[in-house]
Design an enzyme around this catalytic site. Sequence first.
Site, PDB file in Angstrom:
ATOM      1  N   ARG A 278     -24.391  80.515  26.010  1.00 21.14           N
ATOM      2  CA  ARG A 278     -23.964  80.096  24.671  1.00 21.14           C
ATOM      3  C   ARG A 278     -22.506  79.651  24.696  1.00 21.14           C
ATOM      4  NH1 ARG A 278     -21.562  82.676  19.961  1.00 21.14           N
ATOM      5  NH2 ARG A 278     -22.641  82.167  18.006  1.00 21.14           N
TER       6      ARG A 278
ATOM      7  N   GLN B 230     -28.852  79.476  14.512  1.00 23.15           N
ATOM      8  CA  GLN B 230     -27.548  80.034  14.151  1.00 23.15           C
ATOM      9  C   GLN B 230     -26.371  79.128  14.504  1.00 23.15           C
ATOM     10  OE1 GLN B 230     -24.947  82.370  16.348  1.00 23.15           O
ATOM     11  NE2 GLN B 230     -25.572  84.279  15.372  1.00 23.15           N
TER      12      GLN B 230
ATOM     13  N   GLN C  24     -16.336  86.435  17.700  1.00 18.87           N
ATOM     14  CA  GLN C  24     -15.153  85.902  18.354  1.00 18.87           C
ATOM     15  C   GLN C  24     -13.925  86.059  17.467  1.00 18.87           C
ATOM     16  OE1 GLN C  24     -16.227  82.331  20.281  1.00 18.87           O
ATOM     17  NE2 GLN C  24     -14.174  81.782  20.934  1.00 18.87           N
TER      18      GLN C  24
ATOM     19  N   SER D 134     -22.060  86.202  13.929  1.00 21.95           N
ATOM     20  CA  SER D 134     -22.087  85.101  14.895  1.00 21.95           C
ATOM     21  C   SER D 134     -22.452  85.628  16.288  1.00 21.95           C
ATOM     22  CB  SER D 134     -20.744  84.372  14.881  1.00 21.95           C
ATOM     23  OG  SER D 134     -20.786  83.206  15.665  1.00 21.95           O
TER      24      SER D 134
END
Length: 293
Positions: free
Chosen positions: A113, A244, A9, A88
């Site tokens: 997510r 994570q 992101q 990520s």
Amino acid sequence: MNAYVFPGQGAQFVGMGLDLYENYPMAQEYFEQANEVLGFSITDIMFEGNPDDLKQTKVTQPAIFLHSVIMSKVLGDKFVPDMVAGHSLGEFSALVANNSLNFEDGLKLVSQRALAMQKACEIQDSTMAAVLGLDDDLVEKICSEVEGIVVPANYNCPGQLVISGEIQAINIACEKLKESGARRALILPVGGAFHSPLMEPAREELAAAIESTTFNKPSCPIYQNVTTTAVDVSNEIKENLIAQLTSPVKWTQSVQNMVSDGAKVFIEVGPGRVLQGLARKIDSSVEASSAVV
């Protein structure tokens, strides 16, 4: 050996993916499939939306995933990874690229997510901050001494670490870090405390979705954010993916391990050039560039 890396992101921009859509029928098919799976026209937002719409977590994460994964598909025979890693969100792109996940399952997980993370952000006001110019161990020590939740979240490269947590704790930590010699300790324009204990509600929600998704034998190892070492066993990949959300992204350590295991060339697949810059800062001996179709 070639290491293919996938951004997270923050790499998004309006117009991303339009060149792929216009020039490759395969890409157009994947984008149209994505619109159906997501239930809204993400291509409209990606190709000609406004930056604020693209910044919404529920849009940003699938958009970056789509750009990265579809580019890897369009590369065809030129896409020959000996290893992969993703920063990520990029870990999901990497897992589709190395055939651990199929395209639709990967997209559904990324969408789930994003929505779960958004909900977790709304439970408690929180944020992240970039810390430049201090050793990791000093940043860790200062965070541990601050009352409230503030933890290292992204080990991006030597001297660049992102911290994550409650707003007040982050503000106090930033002041202490600057007093200790940080070149900068800058609050980031993000929606919440990603990769911190505050993401526990999202982790629980995503865990159920990951557990019920079929993961295949990968075509090459993935160096995951949590463990930083090569993984090619489906159950381990799932466990690391679940962990994570509340664990730090150990990117510096992952790149170092990839280099130790033979990576000489790092190729970034997706929007932006952040990861290739980080690779050079982590190890100046490597070649690093963007994937070109």
